[in-house]
Design a protein around this motif. Structure first.
Motif, PDB file in Angstrom:
ATOM      1  N   ARG A   3      22.778  -6.263  -8.044  1.00  0.00           N
ATOM      2  CA  ARG A   3      21.862  -7.285  -8.527  1.00  0.00           C
ATOM      3  C   ARG A   3      20.494  -6.666  -8.774  1.00  0.00           C
ATOM      4  N   VAL A   4      19.638  -7.388  -9.512  1.00  0.00           N
ATOM      5  CA  VAL A   4      18.315  -6.873  -9.853  1.00  0.00           C
ATOM      6  C   VAL A   4      17.513  -6.540  -8.606  1.00  0.00           C
ATOM      7  N   GLY A   5      17.631  -7.353  -7.564  1.00  0.00           N
ATOM      8  CA  GLY A   5      16.813  -7.163  -6.372  1.00  0.00           C
ATOM      9  C   GLY A   5      17.358  -6.161  -5.387  1.00  0.00           C
ATOM     10  N   ASP A   6      18.545  -5.615  -5.648  1.00  0.00           N
ATOM     11  CA  ASP A   6      19.119  -4.643  -4.710  1.00  0.00           C
ATOM     12  C   ASP A   6      18.292  -3.362  -4.692  1.00  0.00           C
ATOM     13  N   ILE A   7      18.213  -2.772  -3.513  1.00  0.00           N
ATOM     14  CA  ILE A   7      17.459  -1.543  -3.320  1.00  0.00           C
ATOM     15  C   ILE A   7      18.424  -0.437  -2.912  1.00  0.00           C
ATOM     16  N   ALA A   8      18.306   0.725  -3.540  1.00  0.00           N
ATOM     17  CA  ALA A   8      19.216   1.831  -3.278  1.00  0.00           C
ATOM     18  C   ALA A   8      18.754   2.644  -2.069  1.00  0.00           C
ATOM     19  N   VAL A   9      19.700   2.979  -1.210  1.00  0.00           N
ATOM     20  CA  VAL A   9      19.462   3.930  -0.126  1.00  0.00           C
ATOM     21  C   VAL A   9      19.929   5.288  -0.640  1.00  0.00           C
ATOM     22  N   THR A  10      18.969   6.185  -0.892  1.00  0.00           N
ATOM     23  CA  THR A  10      19.309   7.475  -1.491  1.00  0.00           C
ATOM     24  C   THR A  10      19.195   8.640  -0.518  1.00  0.00           C
ATOM     25  N   GLY A  11      18.624   8.397   0.661  1.00  0.00           N
ATOM     26  CA  GLY A  11      18.487   9.481   1.633  1.00  0.00           C
ATOM     27  C   GLY A  11      18.483   8.963   3.055  1.00  0.00           C
ATOM     28  N   ALA A 164      12.944  -4.827  17.156  1.00  0.00           N
ATOM     29  CA  ALA A 164      13.291  -5.162  15.769  1.00  0.00           C
ATOM     30  C   ALA A 164      12.448  -4.374  14.778  1.00  0.00           C
ATOM     31  N   SER A 165      11.601  -3.461  15.258  1.00  0.00           N
ATOM     32  CA  SER A 165      10.631  -2.784  14.398  1.00  0.00           C
ATOM     33  C   SER A 165      11.276  -2.013  13.247  1.00  0.00           C
ATOM     34  N   GLY A 166      12.371  -1.315  13.524  1.00  0.00           N
ATOM     35  CA  GLY A 166      13.018  -0.536  12.475  1.00  0.00           C
ATOM     36  C   GLY A 166      13.506  -1.402  11.336  1.00  0.00           C
ATOM     37  N   ALA A 167      14.117  -2.534  11.659  1.00  0.00           N
ATOM     38  CA  ALA A 167      14.593  -3.445  10.616  1.00  0.00           C
ATOM     39  C   ALA A 167      13.427  -4.097   9.888  1.00  0.00           C
ATOM     40  N   THR A 168      12.357  -4.409  10.621  1.00  0.00           N
ATOM     41  CA  THR A 168      11.162  -4.969   9.990  1.00  0.00           C
ATOM     42  C   THR A 168      10.556  -3.978   9.010  1.00  0.00           C
ATOM     43  N   ALA A 169      10.552  -2.691   9.365  1.00  0.00           N
ATOM     44  CA  ALA A 169      10.022  -1.656   8.478  1.00  0.00           C
ATOM     45  C   ALA A 169      10.818  -1.591   7.181  1.00  0.00           C
ATOM     46  N   LEU A 170      12.138  -1.662   7.277  1.00  0.00           N
ATOM     47  CA  LEU A 170      12.972  -1.625   6.071  1.00  0.00           C
ATOM     48  C   LEU A 170      12.734  -2.850   5.198  1.00  0.00           C
ATOM     49  N   THR A 171      12.548  -4.000   5.813  1.00  0.00           N
ATOM     50  CA  THR A 171      12.255  -5.217   5.060  1.00  0.00           C
ATOM     51  C   THR A 171      10.921  -5.102   4.336  1.00  0.00           C
ATOM     52  N   THR A 172       9.912  -4.579   5.029  1.00  0.00           N
ATOM     53  CA  THR A 172       8.592  -4.400   4.427  1.00  0.00           C
ATOM     54  C   THR A 172       8.656  -3.402   3.271  1.00  0.00           C
ATOM     55  N   ALA A 173       9.408  -2.332   3.460  1.00  0.00           N
ATOM     56  CA  ALA A 173       9.576  -1.333   2.403  1.00  0.00           C
ATOM     57  C   ALA A 173      10.265  -1.932   1.188  1.00  0.00           C
ATOM     58  N   ARG A 174      11.288  -2.733   1.442  1.00  0.00           N
ATOM     59  CA  ARG A 174      11.988  -3.411   0.331  1.00  0.00           C
ATOM     60  C   ARG A 174      11.002  -4.239  -0.487  1.00  0.00           C
ATOM     61  N   ASP A 175      10.096  -4.937   0.198  1.00  0.00           N
ATOM     62  CA  ASP A 175       9.134  -5.787  -0.502  1.00  0.00           C
ATOM     63  C   ASP A 175       8.159  -4.958  -1.342  1.00  0.00           C
ATOM     64  N   LEU A 176       7.763  -3.781  -0.851  1.00  0.00           N
ATOM     65  CA  LEU A 176       6.876  -2.904  -1.628  1.00  0.00           C
ATOM     66  C   LEU A 176       7.551  -2.447  -2.920  1.00  0.00           C
ATOM     67  N   LEU A 177       8.853  -2.229  -2.862  1.00  0.00           N
ATOM     68  CA  LEU A 177       9.594  -1.820  -4.058  1.00  0.00           C
ATOM     69  C   LEU A 177       9.805  -2.988  -5.010  1.00  0.00           C
ATOM     70  N   ARG A 178      10.183  -4.124  -4.471  1.00  0.00           N
ATOM     71  CA  ARG A 178      10.422  -5.278  -5.333  1.00  0.00           C
ATOM     72  C   ARG A 178       9.153  -5.720  -6.054  1.00  0.00           C
ATOM     73  N   SER A 179       8.003  -5.582  -5.384  1.00  0.00           N
ATOM     74  CA  SER A 179       6.732  -6.019  -5.975  1.00  0.00           C
ATOM     75  C   SER A 179       6.209  -5.037  -7.014  1.00  0.00           C
ATOM     76  N   GLY A 180       6.779  -3.828  -7.059  1.00  0.00           N
ATOM     77  CA  GLY A 180       6.302  -2.809  -7.967  1.00  0.00           C
ATOM     78  C   GLY A 180       5.157  -1.987  -7.413  1.00  0.00           C
ATOM     79  N   THR A 181       4.795  -2.200  -6.160  1.00  0.00           N
ATOM     80  CA  THR A 181       3.703  -1.454  -5.546  1.00  0.00           C
ATOM     81  C   THR A 181       4.057   0.022  -5.401  1.00  0.00           C
TER      82      THR A 181
END
Length: 408
Positions: A3-11, A164-181
């Protein structure tokens, strides 16, 4: 289907009690052999067990960087991040660092340095306090030094939602990518706080296993005889990119981060909501974000701390939301509980399950809690296609986070 909002895990980069490196970690986690051992640094403490990273030599692994300046939680994060960047096929000297971000989770910062320098102050006076105290203690230095080391000039954040910090970090990172930041985000978490003071506090709370006589059997998630977790250290870093960007550069996509969910219990400082309402909201939000039904989930890497309260509450929630079809594990039976780093490390294991079609067993699961109606993986790893994997995380303060990974 991507889907458009999916984020790839490449490393991926992993530095945990299961080993230094992704392959070492995956082999050990699939073996179901616990990493818990007696800890000489904790001799005489209420609990003398821990899970430390074996054979970790920062001078060798951080060649070219002054490792002596860094607290151990930062050293672990730097090694994991370098590993993840190489795995993703990126050269930090070639990327546009202004479009790269870093989001790491951490809770306890440089606890060891703080304890040592507090002793120096009390015993020898203020002139003996190290000028490195503050920079070694501050949790944000994990992101700061990673940016320095890898030329990351975009947003640099450290989030703290306890375990829960590790999962929160991944969620925050996802948002930075989705927003185009950002175009690339290094996301994960790190923790190394196996100090006498921290461990004494956890023991006083009744959170730690007291199975001193058989440390290798102390961490037993979902087992009827569980009596607490074995504290651990470690770091996990994932390289995240928008799927279209990863595809266009020909990157290998290990899995997709397709859904994230978060919530607060608003109930108690350390105990989860007795009915698991908070983590249930997070799980349902992550599934909705991913666009998958509860019945589509093939595999769960559960928070599964091996504490009596967490496992029964989380287990009943998983059955209520998912039914009994998903194959459930908790890799904390092998690694111990890496605290703030747990959500990132276990997310990486969920990615590997999706990529390789094999799911790790719950270590030391001999007598499953009769109050649970889950398909718990025990004994041997289980092979089978994993199209959808769920990773759950709960933290003190009532923080909950859930991540959904799907096939690329």
């Amino acid at each position: 289907m991507t889907r458009v909002g999916d984020i790839a895990v490449t490393g991926l980069g992993l530095v945990t009690p299961a080993g230094v490196g992704v392959e070492e970690n995956w082999r050990r986690v699939l073996s179901g052999r616990s990493c818990a051992t007696p800890d000489e640094a904790l001799r005489g403490m209420p609990v003398e067990l821990s899970c430390r990273v074996p054979g970790f030599d920062p001078e060798q692994l951080l060649d070219g960087f002054p490792a002596w300046q860094l607290e151990r939680f930062v050293q672990l994060a730097l090694v994991a991040a370098r590993m993840a960047v190489r795995d993703a096929g990126w050269d930090p000297k070639a990327w546009d660092g202004t479009r790269v971000g870093v989001v790491l989770g951490n809770s306890l910062g440089g606890a060891a340095t703080f304890e040592q320098q507090h002793d120096a102050l009390r015993e020898r006076g203020p002139s003996k306090v190290s000028p490195l105290l503050v920079t070694r203690y501050m949790p944000n230095m994990a992101a700061g030094y990673l940016a320095i080391d890898l030329g990351v000039r975009g947003p640099g954040l450290v989030v703290a939602t306890a375990c829960a910090s590790g999962a929160t970090a991944l969620t925050t990172a996802r948002d930075l990518l989705r927003s185009g930041t950002c175009d690339i985000v290094l996301a994960g978490a790190t923790e190394s706080a196996l100090t006498p003071t921290v461990m004494s506090g956890l023991a006083k709370m009744g959170a730690l296993s007291k199975s001193h006589g058989a440390p290798e059997h102390a961490s037993k998630p979902f087992d009827a005889e569980r009596d607490g977790f074995v504290a651990a250290e470690g770091a996990g870093v994932l390289v995240l990119e928008r799927t279209a960007d990863a595809t266009s550069r020909g990157a290998t996509i290990r899995a997709l981060l397709s859904g994230c969910g978060a919530s607060s219990d608003a109930h108690h400082a350390t105990a989860p909501h007795p009915e698991g309402q908070g983590i249930e909201r997070a799980v349902r939000a992550a599934l909705a974000d991913a666009g998958v039904a509860a019945g589509d989930v093939d595999h769960v890497n559960a928070h599964g701390t091996a504490t009596p309260m967490n496992d029964i509450i989380e287990g009943r929630m998983l059955h209520r939301v998912l039914g009994g079809a998903a194959a459930v594990t908790s890799t904390k039976g092998v690694t111990g509980h890496t605290l703030a780093a747990a959500g990132a490390i276990e997310a990486a294991y969920a990615v590997l399950a999706v990529q390789h079609g094999v799911m790790p067993p719950v270590a030391n699961l001999k007598n499953p809690d009769p109050g649970l109606e889950l398909d718990l993986i025990s004994g041997e790893p289980r092979e089978g296609r994993v199209d959808v994997a769920l990773s759950t995380s709960l933290g003190f303060g009532g923080h909950n986070a859930a991540l959904v990974f799907t096939t690329a």
